[in-house]
Scaffold this motif. Structure first.
Motif, short mmCIF file in Angstrom:
data_model
loop_
_atom_site.label_atom_id
_atom_site.label_comp_id
_atom_site.label_asym_id
_atom_site.label_seq_id
_atom_site.Cartn_x
_atom_site.Cartn_y
_atom_site.Cartn_z
N THR A 1 -18.28 -2.03 -6.96
CA THR A 1 -17.01 -2.47 -6.50
C THR A 1 -15.81 -2.07 -7.59
OG1 THR A 1 -16.71 -4.76 -7.31
CG2 THR A 1 -17.63 -4.34 -5.08
N VAL B 1 -15.06 -4.30 -9.71
CA VAL B 1 -14.24 -5.76 -10.29
C VAL B 1 -15.08 -5.81 -11.64
CG1 VAL B 1 -14.12 -7.92 -9.74
CG2 VAL B 1 -13.66 -6.12 -7.97
N HIS C 1 -9.39 -12.91 -2.68
CA HIS C 1 -8.69 -12.68 -1.64
C HIS C 1 -7.31 -13.24 -1.51
CE1 HIS C 1 -12.41 -10.58 -0.37
NE2 HIS C 1 -13.05 -11.72 -0.68
N THR D 1 -3.70 -14.05 -1.00
CA THR D 1 -2.61 -12.95 -0.57
C THR D 1 -1.48 -13.64 0.25
OG1 THR D 1 -2.08 -10.85 0.72
CG2 THR D 1 -3.93 -12.27 1.54
N VAL E 1 -3.80 -1.00 -0.18
CA VAL E 1 -4.95 -0.50 -0.67
C VAL E 1 -5.51 -2.06 -1.17
CG1 VAL E 1 -6.13 0.36 -2.83
CG2 VAL E 1 -4.05 1.41 -1.58
N CYS F 1 -6.36 -4.64 0.98
CA CYS F 1 -5.32 -5.51 1.84
C CYS F 1 -5.86 -6.81 1.81
CB CYS F 1 -5.13 -4.60 3.12
SG CYS F 1 -6.59 -4.84 4.10
N ASP G 1 -10.34 -2.34 2.78
CA ASP G 1 -10.60 -3.48 1.64
C ASP G 1 -12.20 -3.37 1.81
OD1 ASP G 1 -9.18 -6.35 0.56
OD2 ASP G 1 -11.24 -6.51 0.58
N PHE H 1 -13.38 -0.01 3.31
CA PHE H 1 -13.42 1.09 2.35
C PHE H 1 -13.46 0.76 0.78
CE2 PHE H 1 -11.22 4.42 -0.16
CZ PHE H 1 -12.00 5.71 0.17
N ASN H 2 -14.45 1.39 0.19
CA ASN H 2 -14.67 0.79 -1.18
C ASN H 2 -13.88 1.87 -2.16
OD1 ASN H 2 -15.48 0.37 -3.79
ND2 ASN H 2 -17.64 -0.04 -2.94
N LEU H 3 -12.92 1.25 -2.84
CA LEU H 3 -12.01 1.96 -3.74
C LEU H 3 -12.94 2.86 -4.65
CD1 LEU H 3 -9.06 -0.16 -4.99
CD2 LEU H 3 -8.80 1.98 -3.93
N LEU H 4 -14.07 2.61 -4.93
CA LEU H 4 -14.87 3.40 -5.71
C LEU H 4 -14.88 4.79 -5.12
CD1 LEU H 4 -17.41 1.23 -7.59
CD2 LEU H 4 -15.00 1.70 -8.27
N GLN I 1 -1.10 -3.54 -4.82
CA GLN I 1 -0.97 -4.85 -5.91
C GLN I 1 -2.08 -5.93 -5.92
OE1 GLN I 1 3.03 -6.33 -4.68
NE2 GLN I 1 4.00 -4.77 -5.78
N ASN I 2 -2.19 -6.27 -7.01
CA ASN I 2 -3.22 -7.29 -7.30
C ASN I 2 -4.51 -7.08 -7.22
OD1 ASN I 2 -1.09 -9.53 -8.06
ND2 ASN I 2 -0.57 -8.88 -5.83
N VAL I 3 -5.01 -5.76 -7.34
CA VAL I 3 -6.25 -5.14 -7.14
C VAL I 3 -6.85 -4.64 -8.34
CG1 VAL I 3 -7.83 -3.46 -5.64
CG2 VAL I 3 -5.69 -4.70 -4.49
N TYR J 1 -8.18 -6.48 -11.48
CA TYR J 1 -9.69 -6.63 -11.69
C TYR J 1 -10.73 -5.53 -12.10
CZ TYR J 1 -7.97 -10.63 -8.83
OH TYR J 1 -7.38 -11.75 -8.41
N PHE J 2 -10.13 -4.56 -12.48
CA PHE J 2 -10.77 -3.28 -12.79
C PHE J 2 -10.89 -3.00 -14.16
CE2 PHE J 2 -11.64 -0.83 -8.66
CZ PHE J 2 -11.31 -2.04 -7.54
C1 SAM Z 1 -6.02 -10.60 -4.77
S1 SAM Z 1 -6.39 -9.42 -3.34
C2 SAM Z 1 -5.06 -8.76 -3.19
C3 SAM Z 1 -4.65 -8.94 -1.67
C4 SAM Z 1 -2.99 -7.86 -1.45
N1 SAM Z 1 -3.39 -6.76 -2.03
C5 SAM Z 1 -1.97 -8.60 -2.14
O1 SAM Z 1 -1.48 -8.36 -3.27
O2 SAM Z 1 -1.57 -9.76 -1.51
C6 SAM Z 1 -7.69 -8.16 -3.89
C7 SAM Z 1 -8.28 -7.47 -2.70
O3 SAM Z 1 -9.01 -6.29 -3.24
C8 SAM Z 1 -10.30 -6.24 -2.78
N2 SAM Z 1 -11.06 -5.25 -3.46
C9 SAM Z 1 -11.91 -5.75 -4.57
N3 SAM Z 1 -12.48 -4.43 -4.85
C10 SAM Z 1 -12.40 -3.53 -4.17
C11 SAM Z 1 -12.98 -2.32 -3.90
N4 SAM Z 1 -13.75 -1.76 -4.78
N5 SAM Z 1 -12.52 -1.61 -2.78
C12 SAM Z 1 -11.72 -2.22 -1.89
N6 SAM Z 1 -11.08 -3.44 -1.86
C13 SAM Z 1 -11.48 -4.05 -3.03
C14 SAM Z 1 -10.83 -7.72 -2.45
O4 SAM Z 1 -11.83 -7.88 -1.39
C15 SAM Z 1 -9.59 -8.40 -2.07
O5 SAM Z 1 -9.28 -8.53 -0.60
#
Ligand code: SAM
Length: 290
Positions: free
Chosen positions: A33, A35, A88, A90, A124, A126, A159, A213-216, A232-234, A237-238
């Motif tokens: 992922t 993460v 998650h 949000t 992205v 979501c 997501d 959809f996996n962001l990778l 935002q907030n994604v 974690y990377f």
């Molecule tokens: C903290 S939430 C942020 C939600 C929203 N963007 C917000 O700011 O309120 C992070 C989201 O990123 C998703 N996520 C993490 N790694 C991902 C990946 N590789 N591809 C797609 N989604 C991913 C998680 O499943 C999670 O739902």
């Protein structure tokens, strides 16, 4: 998948996870992922993996790890586990200055012909859809206000978490969450279902499409020439290099004049030849050069 129950019972003590076992699980998550779970957050990872092991009657980290690599069953189990291993949290209108920028600066300055050609936004990562519906509310309200013609727009919300996407698709939220939505939007886009929940109006739900959809895989995203990418907030974690690669991909997916909105902690000192930073000290955003 056959559940490796063996001699397991709910009273069987769960095994401890040493640091090398933790590294193995953390690497698996990062590989699949992007993460990163630092050692400081080991407790979160251990609790999440153990929780799923308890639910399914597994007693050994090693066996569970191997099962996750085994064929279609392993892939199905991973879709459940990944939801437990990701954050998650949000909210609707989570970062109001970003919405102000979209509504008051970007949309207002878009050429009329762009607005009339239909706008496509991407939320992205979501989670359960609050961000995507917030974007849809802002786009709908402000496009209607600023253009005489009927404007088409769509939001693609993606997501890796299938349970989160299911909540988004249903558009049904606990009643207390309605407080996050400013009153002028609430009246127009939310319907009370009962004392406990409210639903996003059907007309708005139709504007938002949810997809796993996996962001990778972003470089192979079936999306292109986007008007708005909201992330935002994604990326927080990377790993740093991965963030930069993804941002370069986002830049390529934007139309000229398209807007990329990030969370304020998402990246530092980022620059890209096709993007220029938007002059706003409350929002980290970039415009794609023409
Ligand atoms: C903290 S939430 C942020 C939600 C929203 N963007 C917000 O700011 O309120 C992070 C989201 O990123 C998703 N996520 C993490 N790694 C991902 C990946 N590789 N591809 C797609 N989604 C991913 C998680 O499943 C999670 O739902």
């Amino acid at each position: 998948m056959t559940i490796a129950a063996g001699n397991w019972s709910p009273l069987t003590p769960m095994p401890g996870m040493d640091d090398s076992e933790f590294e193995r699980w953390a690497s698996l998550l990062e590989k699949r992922t992007g993460v990163v779970v630092p050692l400081a957050r080991k407790a979160f990872l251990v609790t999440s993996v153990r929780g799923r092991m308890r639910e399914t009657g597994r007693a050994s980290f090693e066996e569970y790890f191997s099962e996750l690599h085994r064929g279609a069953d392993g892939a199905i189990e991973w879709t459940t586990l990944v939801d437990r291993l990701t954050v998650h949290e949000t909210h609707f209108f989570r970062h109001p200055p970003s919405m102000d920028l979209i509504a008051n600066d970007w949309l207002r300055c878009l050429p009329e012909k762009t607005k009339q050609a239909a706008l496509h936004a991407w939320s992205v990562g979501c989670s359960s859809g609050e961000e995507a519906y917030t974007l849809a509310m802002v786009l709908d309200r402000h496009l209607t206000a600023t253009t005489a013609a009927k404007v088409y727009f769509g939001v693609t919300a993606t997501d890796v978490s299938l349970p989160a996407l299911a909540v988004g698709r249903a558009g049904l939220y606990p009643r207390q969450k309605i407080e996050e939505i400013p009153i002028q939007y609430r009246e127009r886009y939310c319907e009370l279902v009962d004392g406990d929940s409210f639903r996003i109006s059907e007309a708005l739900r139709k504007r938002v499409g949810f997809a796993s959809f996996n962001l990778l895989d972003a470089a192979r995203a079936p999306l292109k020439r986007l008007d708005l990418i909201f992330c935002q907030n994604v990326l927080i974690y990377f790993a740093r290099d991965r963030r930069r690669e993804l941002l370069a991909t986002f830049a390529n997916l934007l139309k000229p004049g398209g807007l990329l909105v990030l969370g304020s902690g998402e990246v530092t000192n980022f620059a890209h030849a096709s993007l220029r930073r938007v002059d706003n000290r409350n929002v980290l955003a970039f415009l794609r050069n023409s």
